[in-house]
Design an enzyme around this catalytic site. Structure first.
Site, PDB file in Angstrom:
ATOM      1  N   HIS A 146      43.185  40.151  41.716  1.00  0.00           N
ATOM      2  CA  HIS A 146      41.760  40.492  41.828  1.00  0.00           C
ATOM      3  C   HIS A 146      41.008  39.447  42.630  1.00  0.00           C
ATOM      4  O   HIS A 146      40.216  39.766  43.511  1.00  0.00           O
ATOM      5  CB  HIS A 146      41.167  40.615  40.426  1.00  0.00           C
ATOM      6  CG  HIS A 146      39.673  40.715  40.384  1.00  0.00           C
ATOM      7  ND1 HIS A 146      38.850  39.604  40.383  1.00  0.00           N
ATOM      8  CD2 HIS A 146      38.856  41.785  40.348  1.00  0.00           C
ATOM      9  CE1 HIS A 146      37.585  40.000  40.340  1.00  0.00           C
ATOM     10  NE2 HIS A 146      37.562  41.309  40.314  1.00  0.00           N
ATOM     11  N   HIS A 147      41.220  38.176  42.328  1.00  0.00           N
ATOM     12  CA  HIS A 147      40.583  37.116  43.114  1.00  0.00           C
ATOM     13  C   HIS A 147      41.356  35.819  42.957  1.00  0.00           C
ATOM     14  O   HIS A 147      42.153  35.655  42.024  1.00  0.00           O
ATOM     15  CB  HIS A 147      39.103  36.927  42.723  1.00  0.00           C
ATOM     16  CG  HIS A 147      38.874  36.180  41.450  1.00  0.00           C
ATOM     17  ND1 HIS A 147      38.192  36.695  40.363  1.00  0.00           N
ATOM     18  CD2 HIS A 147      39.207  34.913  41.056  1.00  0.00           C
ATOM     19  CE1 HIS A 147      38.122  35.814  39.391  1.00  0.00           C
ATOM     20  NE2 HIS A 147      38.737  34.721  39.791  1.00  0.00           N
ATOM     21  N   HIS A 175      31.356  43.407  40.163  1.00  0.00           N
ATOM     22  CA  HIS A 175      32.552  44.170  39.798  1.00  0.00           C
ATOM     23  C   HIS A 175      32.341  45.666  40.011  1.00  0.00           C
ATOM     24  O   HIS A 175      31.607  46.079  40.909  1.00  0.00           O
ATOM     25  CB  HIS A 175      32.961  43.829  38.362  1.00  0.00           C
ATOM     26  CG  HIS A 175      33.608  42.492  38.208  1.00  0.00           C
ATOM     27  ND1 HIS A 175      34.095  42.008  37.017  1.00  0.00           N
ATOM     28  CD2 HIS A 175      33.859  41.512  39.118  1.00  0.00           C
ATOM     29  CE1 HIS A 175      34.613  40.797  37.199  1.00  0.00           C
ATOM     30  NE2 HIS A 175      34.479  40.472  38.465  1.00  0.00           N
ATOM     31  N   HIS A 180      43.194  35.455  39.238  1.00  0.00           N
ATOM     32  CA  HIS A 180      42.873  36.499  38.269  1.00  0.00           C
ATOM     33  C   HIS A 180      43.772  37.691  38.544  1.00  0.00           C
ATOM     34  O   HIS A 180      43.704  38.314  39.599  1.00  0.00           O
ATOM     35  CB  HIS A 180      41.394  36.896  38.395  1.00  0.00           C
ATOM     36  CG  HIS A 180      41.008  38.078  37.557  1.00  0.00           C
ATOM     37  ND1 HIS A 180      39.820  38.744  37.719  1.00  0.00           N
ATOM     38  CD2 HIS A 180      41.657  38.723  36.546  1.00  0.00           C
ATOM     39  CE1 HIS A 180      39.747  39.737  36.849  1.00  0.00           C
ATOM     40  NE2 HIS A 180      40.851  39.753  36.137  1.00  0.00           N
ATOM     41  N   MET A 233      29.798  40.922  36.841  1.00  0.00           N
ATOM     42  CA  MET A 233      29.299  39.656  37.378  1.00  0.00           C
ATOM     43  C   MET A 233      28.190  39.959  38.371  1.00  0.00           C
ATOM     44  O   MET A 233      28.013  41.098  38.812  1.00  0.00           O
ATOM     45  CB  MET A 233      30.404  38.853  38.063  1.00  0.00           C
ATOM     46  CG  MET A 233      31.476  38.321  37.150  1.00  0.00           C
ATOM     47  SD  MET A 233      32.613  37.207  38.037  1.00  0.00           S
ATOM     48  CE  MET A 233      33.778  36.838  36.728  1.00  0.00           C
ATOM     49  N   TYR A 248      44.249  35.014  33.524  1.00  0.00           N
ATOM     50  CA  TYR A 248      43.762  33.959  34.414  1.00  0.00           C
ATOM     51  C   TYR A 248      44.800  32.840  34.399  1.00  0.00           C
ATOM     52  O   TYR A 248      44.994  32.171  33.388  1.00  0.00           O
ATOM     53  CB  TYR A 248      42.407  33.438  33.960  1.00  0.00           C
ATOM     54  CG  TYR A 248      41.248  34.272  34.463  1.00  0.00           C
ATOM     55  CD1 TYR A 248      40.486  33.864  35.550  1.00  0.00           C
ATOM     56  CD2 TYR A 248      40.937  35.484  33.868  1.00  0.00           C
ATOM     57  CE1 TYR A 248      39.448  34.632  36.026  1.00  0.00           C
ATOM     58  CE2 TYR A 248      39.894  36.267  34.335  1.00  0.00           C
ATOM     59  CZ  TYR A 248      39.151  35.833  35.412  1.00  0.00           C
ATOM     60  OH  TYR A 248      38.125  36.600  35.891  1.00  0.00           O
ATOM     61  N   HIS A 303      29.383  38.636  45.051  1.00  0.00           N
ATOM     62  CA  HIS A 303      30.471  39.102  44.184  1.00  0.00           C
ATOM     63  C   HIS A 303      29.937  39.772  42.927  1.00  0.00           C
ATOM     64  O   HIS A 303      29.139  39.198  42.185  1.00  0.00           O
ATOM     65  CB  HIS A 303      31.375  37.938  43.782  1.00  0.00           C
ATOM     66  CG  HIS A 303      32.443  38.336  42.803  1.00  0.00           C
ATOM     67  ND1 HIS A 303      33.434  39.241  43.109  1.00  0.00           N
ATOM     68  CD2 HIS A 303      32.656  37.991  41.506  1.00  0.00           C
ATOM     69  CE1 HIS A 303      34.219  39.409  42.061  1.00  0.00           C
ATOM     70  NE2 HIS A 303      33.760  38.660  41.070  1.00  0.00           N
TER      71      HIS A 303
END
Length: 429
Positions: A100-101, A253, A169, A326, A68, A251
């Protein structure tokens, strides 16, 4: 309204007739994810508009699975209030599998030394870590987002000294050491203010180890919620004591295959803000609602995720890694209210052996379960049905954070969608 996976193939040569269909070759094929019933019309953004990029600069991604990386920005130099009317991702070519985001948080002001500096998000103290106030962002598979023509997200307000922290991320399961990235976000904004200020509300399951999914399950359900008592903190001073929701962004995973953001009015479930029974991690697009829906005093929200964990052999926990889980919904609405989020997570008071333990100890104990035993998994499901939850309700401006132990929120009446209008004749629709 579910996510649809379109498989396509095409050839450069037109067939002469139906018997002359030619092979498309290795390049003329692919897969496209989309919401077939949620088409996005790109508006005309010509006129007095400005763009600004929030970008990582040649960041060398470390050879570890999860990273991160944050970078702090300020918009205080705009001089006056503007409206953000579009945001889009800027993913460096070749980095698509690894980013990833990207989330941008609107946080309390940081000292000048942190502005335009990039750093590890959660290794430099709480002061510079992303706060809980998500402002906008992008998830894997997402596309450009345009605000409705009467709404804009306010930035650069005279009293606004916020720092905008961009969190990227990186997911690097191959542990590559040669990845250098300059991805980020681009915002489009205008000094010509629209009628309403937009807001973003975060709701769902609190991210952390108390969010647990046992292995060997085909349809394990977790829920987070936002109680009416929390929503009233933001709604009580709004015109008509309500706001209008115009988009939802769900959202989760890799294990999730269904997500629903439920809407309750006075305890009774009404039409959900979003319901995707074919959720796919590879397509996390913000959904514009077909019509704006009021969120009123007395309303509450439930975010529900369904997981298939048959590929796992031990507990999957809530967390930041792609292999963690998540269950979060971001609700876009107007006009803006003084409320940023409300989340909930179970406390496991129905399991005597762990009810007085702290979360890390609870996890250690439950990892010792024989999860292959169907009866053990059934017992855990039953305990999850009955456990109490810790709910949190928070805002940045004015600042408040409230915690409360509550029963799990359940609708007093279940919503049943109306029957579709399709007419069937001789087995054909």
């Amino acid at each position: 309204d579910d996510t649809v996976r379109i498989i396509f193939a095409h050839s450069e040569d037109d067939p002469n007739d139906e018997n002359d269909l030619r092979w498309h070759g290795t390049e003329g094929r692919g897969v496209k994810f989309m919401y077939l019933l949620n088409a996005v019309t790109k508006p005309d953004l010509s006129g007095n508009i400005i763009t600004r990029d929030m970008i990582q600069t040649n960041y060398h991604v470390p050879p570890q699975v999860t990273t991160y990386r944050c970078k702090a920005f300020t918009l205080s130099n705009l001089g006056k209030k503007h409206h953000m009317i579009k945001f889009e991702s800027h993913i460096q070519r070749g980095m698509e599998p690894y980013v990833h985001h990207i989330l941008v948080y609107k946080c309390p002001p940081l000292s000048k030394e942190w502005i335009n500096k990039d750093y590890f998000c959660y290794l430099n103290g709480r002061e510079v870590a992303p706060c809980g106030s998500v402002f906008f962002g992008w998830e894997y598979g997402g596309q450009d987002f345009y605000f409705p023509d009467n709404v804009g997200m306010p930035i650069g307000e005279p009293e606004d000294d916020a720092t905008y922290i961009m969190e990227v991320h990186y997911n690097n399961p191959e542990l590559r050491s040669d990845l250098v990235d300059s991805s980020g976000m681009r915002i489009t904004f205008t000094p010509d203010l629209r009628k309403y200020d937009a807001g973003l509300l975060t709701t769902g399951v609190q991210i952390g180890p108390t969010h647990m999914i046992p292995p060997h399950e085909t349809d394990f359900v977790n829920t987070g919620f936002c109680q009416a008592e929390c929503l009233e903190q933001g709604l009580k001073d709004m015109p008509g004591q309500q706001v209008k929701v115009f988009a939802a962004w769900q959202h989760s995973h890799l294990l999730a295959y269904a997500m629903t953001t439920k809407h309750l009015r006075n305890g009774k479930e009404i039409e959900p803000f979003a319901d995707d029974q074919a959720y796919d991690f590879n397509y996390q697009q913000i959904r514009l609602l077909r019509k704006e829906v009021p969120l009123k005093m007395g309303d509450s929200l439930i975010t529900q995720c369904t997981y298939d964990s048959t590929s796992r052999t031990n507990l999957t926990l809530g967390g930041e890694a792609t292999t963690d889980e998540m269950c979060i919904s971001f609700i876009f609405y107007y006009p803006r209210m003084p409320l940023d989020g409300c989340l909930a997570d179970p406390i496991f008071d129905t399991i005597p052996e762990i009810k007085d333990m702290k979360p890390p100890e609870q996890v250690k104990f439950l990892q010792g379960y024989n999860w292959k035993d169907r009866h053990a998994r059934l017992l855990f499901r039953n305990n999850m049905e009955k456990t109490k939850y810790r709910s949190s309700c928070y805002a940045r401006n004015p600042s408040f954070l409230n915690f409360k132990t509550v029963d799990r929120l359940r609708p007093t009446e279940i919503y049943h969608p109306p029957q579709r209008d399709c007419q069937k004749d001789n087995g054909q629709v």
